[in-house]
Motif scaffolding. Structure first.
Motif, PDB file in Angstrom:
ATOM      1  N   ALA A   1      10.329  53.093  41.530  1.00  0.00           N
ATOM      2  CA  ALA A   1      10.413  52.980  40.106  1.00  0.00           C
ATOM      3  C   ALA A   1      11.500  53.453  39.505  1.00  0.00           C
ATOM      4  O   ALA A   1      11.930  52.640  38.517  1.00  0.00           O
ATOM      5  CB  ALA A   1       9.264  53.860  39.547  1.00  0.00           C
ATOM      6  N   ILE A   2      12.099  54.505  39.831  1.00  0.00           N
ATOM      7  CA  ILE A   2      13.521  54.754  39.124  1.00  0.00           C
ATOM      8  C   ILE A   2      14.619  53.791  39.768  1.00  0.00           C
ATOM      9  O   ILE A   2      15.395  53.471  39.010  1.00  0.00           O
ATOM     10  CB  ILE A   2      14.063  56.126  39.931  1.00  0.00           C
ATOM     11  N   ALA A   3      14.559  53.203  40.735  1.00  0.00           N
ATOM     12  CA  ALA A   3      15.362  52.227  41.357  1.00  0.00           C
ATOM     13  C   ALA A   3      15.221  51.135  40.257  1.00  0.00           C
ATOM     14  O   ALA A   3      16.342  50.376  39.780  1.00  0.00           O
ATOM     15  CB  ALA A   3      15.434  51.818  42.531  1.00  0.00           C
ATOM     16  N   ALA A   4      14.041  50.496  40.088  1.00  0.00           N
ATOM     17  CA  ALA A   4      14.003  49.488  38.949  1.00  0.00           C
ATOM     18  C   ALA A   4      14.190  49.867  37.712  1.00  0.00           C
ATOM     19  O   ALA A   4      14.835  49.006  37.048  1.00  0.00           O
ATOM     20  CB  ALA A   4      12.377  49.215  39.131  1.00  0.00           C
ATOM     21  N   TRP A   5      13.862  50.930  37.370  1.00  0.00           N
ATOM     22  CA  TRP A   5      14.384  51.401  36.117  1.00  0.00           C
ATOM     23  C   TRP A   5      15.929  51.291  35.963  1.00  0.00           C
ATOM     24  O   TRP A   5      16.319  51.102  34.785  1.00  0.00           O
ATOM     25  CB  TRP A   5      13.929  52.857  35.746  1.00  0.00           C
ATOM     26  N   GLU A   6      16.734  51.497  36.800  1.00  0.00           N
ATOM     27  CA  GLU A   6      18.193  51.865  36.744  1.00  0.00           C
ATOM     28  C   GLU A   6      18.680  50.358  36.789  1.00  0.00           C
ATOM     29  O   GLU A   6      19.601  50.269  35.986  1.00  0.00           O
ATOM     30  CB  GLU A   6      18.478  52.377  38.191  1.00  0.00           C
ATOM     31  N   ARG A   7      18.064  49.367  37.324  1.00  0.00           N
ATOM     32  CA  ARG A   7      18.395  48.100  36.977  1.00  0.00           C
ATOM     33  C   ARG A   7      18.330  47.431  35.724  1.00  0.00           C
ATOM     34  O   ARG A   7      19.093  46.853  35.293  1.00  0.00           O
ATOM     35  CB  ARG A   7      17.628  47.121  38.263  1.00  0.00           C
ATOM     36  N   ALA A   8      16.879  47.856  35.305  1.00  0.00           N
ATOM     37  CA  ALA A   8      16.732  47.543  33.941  1.00  0.00           C
ATOM     38  C   ALA A   8      17.753  48.169  32.883  1.00  0.00           C
ATOM     39  O   ALA A   8      17.985  47.581  32.218  1.00  0.00           O
ATOM     40  CB  ALA A   8      15.031  47.647  33.497  1.00  0.00           C
ATOM     41  N   LYS A   9      18.210  49.424  33.027  1.00  0.00           N
ATOM     42  CA  LYS A   9      18.975  50.074  32.382  1.00  0.00           C
ATOM     43  C   LYS A   9      20.508  49.749  32.171  1.00  0.00           C
ATOM     44  O   LYS A   9      21.026  49.489  31.371  1.00  0.00           O
ATOM     45  CB  LYS A   9      18.992  51.510  32.745  1.00  0.00           C
ATOM     46  N   GLN A  10      20.834  49.269  33.362  1.00  0.00           N
ATOM     47  CA  GLN A  10      22.035  48.544  33.730  1.00  0.00           C
ATOM     48  C   GLN A  10      22.301  47.116  32.899  1.00  0.00           C
ATOM     49  O   GLN A  10      23.156  46.849  32.435  1.00  0.00           O
ATOM     50  CB  GLN A  10      22.505  48.529  35.055  1.00  0.00           C
ATOM     51  N   LEU A  11      21.101  46.628  32.771  1.00  0.00           N
ATOM     52  CA  LEU A  11      21.113  45.178  32.368  1.00  0.00           C
ATOM     53  C   LEU A  11      21.154  45.262  30.767  1.00  0.00           C
ATOM     54  O   LEU A  11      21.834  44.663  30.044  1.00  0.00           O
ATOM     55  CB  LEU A  11      19.860  44.492  32.598  1.00  0.00           C
ATOM     56  N   ARG A  12      20.540  46.508  30.354  1.00  0.00           N
ATOM     57  CA  ARG A  12      20.391  46.648  28.827  1.00  0.00           C
ATOM     58  C   ARG A  12      22.044  47.162  28.460  1.00  0.00           C
ATOM     59  O   ARG A  12      22.446  46.822  27.400  1.00  0.00           O
ATOM     60  CB  ARG A  12      19.605  47.721  28.742  1.00  0.00           C
ATOM     61  N   GLY A  13      22.556  48.075  29.498  1.00  0.00           N
ATOM     62  CA  GLY A  13      23.746  48.525  29.185  1.00  0.00           C
ATOM     63  C   GLY A  13      24.963  47.282  28.886  1.00  0.00           C
ATOM     64  O   GLY A  13      25.964  47.542  28.296  1.00  0.00           O
ATOM     65  N   THR A  14      24.656  46.154  29.585  1.00  0.00           N
ATOM     66  CA  THR A  14      25.639  44.993  29.402  1.00  0.00           C
ATOM     67  C   THR A  14      25.285  44.273  28.053  1.00  0.00           C
ATOM     68  O   THR A  14      25.924  43.266  27.741  1.00  0.00           O
ATOM     69  CB  THR A  14      25.248  44.117  30.488  1.00  0.00           C
ATOM     70  N   GLY A  15      24.285  44.715  27.346  1.00  0.00           N
ATOM     71  CA  GLY A  15      24.009  44.182  26.037  1.00  0.00           C
ATOM     72  C   GLY A  15      22.925  43.067  26.085  1.00  0.00           C
ATOM     73  O   GLY A  15      22.755  42.411  24.971  1.00  0.00           O
ATOM     74  N   SER A  16      22.266  42.835  27.251  1.00  0.00           N
ATOM     75  CA  SER A  16      21.299  42.291  27.288  1.00  0.00           C
ATOM     76  C   SER A  16      19.830  42.877  27.243  1.00  0.00           C
ATOM     77  O   SER A  16      19.723  44.042  27.473  1.00  0.00           O
ATOM     78  CB  SER A  16      21.160  41.428  28.835  1.00  0.00           C
ATOM     79  N   ASP A  17      18.785  42.330  26.724  1.00  0.00           N
ATOM     80  CA  ASP A  17      17.291  42.877  26.603  1.00  0.00           C
ATOM     81  C   ASP A  17      16.619  42.414  27.837  1.00  0.00           C
ATOM     82  O   ASP A  17      16.340  41.095  28.279  1.00  0.00           O
ATOM     83  CB  ASP A  17      16.762  42.119  25.420  1.00  0.00           C
ATOM     84  N   PRO A  18      15.946  43.349  28.730  1.00  0.00           N
ATOM     85  CA  PRO A  18      15.653  42.921  30.239  1.00  0.00           C
ATOM     86  C   PRO A  18      14.167  42.008  29.616  1.00  0.00           C
ATOM     87  O   PRO A  18      13.724  41.146  30.416  1.00  0.00           O
ATOM     88  CB  PRO A  18      14.995  43.907  30.609  1.00  0.00           C
ATOM     89  N   VAL A  19      13.435  42.374  28.507  1.00  0.00           N
ATOM     90  CA  VAL A  19      12.375  41.657  28.287  1.00  0.00           C
ATOM     91  C   VAL A  19      12.686  40.381  27.657  1.00  0.00           C
ATOM     92  O   VAL A  19      12.334  39.237  28.313  1.00  0.00           O
ATOM     93  CB  VAL A  19      11.548  42.120  27.146  1.00  0.00           C
ATOM     94  N   LEU A  20      13.532  39.846  27.192  1.00  0.00           N
ATOM     95  CA  LEU A  20      13.951  38.637  26.441  1.00  0.00           C
ATOM     96  C   LEU A  20      14.688  38.017  27.725  1.00  0.00           C
ATOM     97  O   LEU A  20      14.414  36.640  27.861  1.00  0.00           O
ATOM     98  CB  LEU A  20      14.954  38.772  25.414  1.00  0.00           C
TER      99      LEU A  20
END
Length: 419
Positions: A65-84
């Motif tokens: 779960a932490i690994a998946a959270w880290e990937r989503a967090k990194q995507l958000r850090g690039t300015g993208s919205d993981p949900v969108l």
């Protein structure tokens, strides 16, 4: 909030969640059947709070779960919205799959494209979400190959949710009609959605405390109105004022929460609230006109106080997207104070002495009180914003302003006598 441990996860009650200190925004949410890892975050795209599902516990352990959270967090850090981003990916996949064949999903998408702009954004959004969530295995089925069995099986498994099933059936029926009219489907293709389970998806009403209440149209008795009016100050000021306007004006909740300063006017015979036709439920009927609501008693006091309290355009301002509080917020507030509400069980709050009602029932209660006072049917229906039946709506164009003020004033006096 408590932090994650396997023992705490097992003991979670539906609606509760656990957090992980090392992973801000990572939560384990509980329902009656599952424990789901989610990442809750503020979108860098539109600054809205969203959450994305990462997986189910215990199949996905804390480390995964932490690994998946880290990937989503990194995507958000690039300015993208993981949900969108996930929605865009699914949409691209659907478009690619449907490019070669007209699928059920594509029939729905075509209808949504034509449907957008013809109804309120909320109505459109509800149908869009319904198609996204409920098509199941028929979504990728070629539309021309859909059989009566396919349609029946999709709706039959939803009998436990009859209201959702009925709305899906209506939406798919309309989408099929659109595809047939546009020549996308062969003329010989039956619209099975119009034919299966006709009249066999009745609502069972709400489930409260594990019991079906039935499709009851609730009206508060005079004694219950007395109890409620005396209890209203336990609500927030916004909710108290909105519920007061439900009773004193018999207006719909959507009209009340979206009332604007420019709609209020002082005229020769008193104060008026004029609801524009564009905001009314019957706005698509060409015979619908602006709704004239005379303000008397507590309704006038509420409106005048709110006009003086701020200079914002809305009577019920909010920081949300619409600029005003939402109708649903009033209903949720009422539910939260019901004695059987288990939402936020640890929160201490006063409980309502009058149960099993929703804000819209106050509109029905006001209409019933008008009938008890002797208000003529045509005047009462005009007060509610209903159009006269049949040919009467075409020929009777009387405005009823004097009658509206007379009977809402009498309703105000009756409510004050109860209070």
């Amino acid at each position: 909030m408590p932090e994650f441990t396997p023992a705490a996860a097992k003991n979670l009650h539906p609606g509760e969640h656990l957090t992980v200190a090392a992973a801000p925004g990572l939560r384990l949410l509980a329902t009656a059947a599952t424990r789901t890892w989610t990442y809750r975050f503020r979108s860098p795209v539109d600054d809205r709070i969203r959450q994305v599902r990462l997986g189910h516990w215990p199949a996905m352990g804390l480390g995964a779960a932490i690994a998946a959270w880290e990937r989503a967090k990194q995507l958000r850090g690039t300015g993208s919205d993981p949900v969108l981003a996930r929605k865009a990916q699914r949409a691209a996949q659907r478009a690619e799959a449907a490019r070669q064949v007209l699928t059920v999903r594509r029939v729905c998408d075509d209808y949504l494209a034509a449907y957008q702009g013809t109804v309120a954004p909320k109505t459109y959004g509800e149908l869009e979400r319904l198609f996204d969530r409920e098509l199941g295995t028929v979504a990728d089925l070629p539309a021309a190959d859909l059989t009566r069995t396919h349609a029946f099986e999709l709706l039959d498994v939803m009998r436990g949710r009859p209201v959702v099933a009925l709305r899906l059936r209506q939406g798919l029926g309309a989408a099929w009609d659109h595809a047939l009219d546009a020549g996308r489907l062969p003329p010989s293709a039956p619209n099975w959605w119009r034919l299966v389970l006709r009249g066999k998806l009745p609502s069972k009403g709400k489930t409260i405390g594990g019991e079906q209440t039935g499709p009851v149209k609730r009206v508060l008795s005079p004694e219950e109105v007395t109890l409620l009016l005396r209890w209203l100050p336990n609500f927030s000021r916004d909710v108290q004022d909105a519920l007061t306007l439900y009773l004193w004006t018999c207006a719909r909740g959507a009209e009340i929460v979206a009332a604007e300063r420019r709609e209020i006017s002082e005229e020769e015979d008193g104060w008026w609230w004029t609801v524009p036709r564009a905001k009314l439920k019957m706005r698509r009927n060409p015979l619908t006109t602006d709704l004239r609501v005379p303000l008397a008693g507590r309704a006038l006091a509420v409106v005048q106080r709110r006009l003086q309290a701020h200079d914002k355009p809305w009577l019920f301002p909010s920081v949300g997207r619409s600029g005003h509080i939402e109708q649903k917020a009033v209903g949720v507030a009422v539910w939260m104070h019901m004695p059987y509400s288990t939402t936020r069980p640890l929160e201490v709050r006063p409980r309502l002495p009058v149960t099993h009602w929703a804000p819209h029932d106050l509109r029905r209660t006001g209409r019933t009180l008008l009938a008890a006072l002797g208000c003529p049917v045509d005047v009462a229906e005009v007060l509610l914003g209903h159009l006269p039946p049949g040919i009467q709506a075409v020929y009777n164009r009387h405005g009823y302003d004097a009658e509206r003020r007379l009977w809402l004033t009498r309703l105000s006096e009756r409510l004050e006598s109860l209070a």
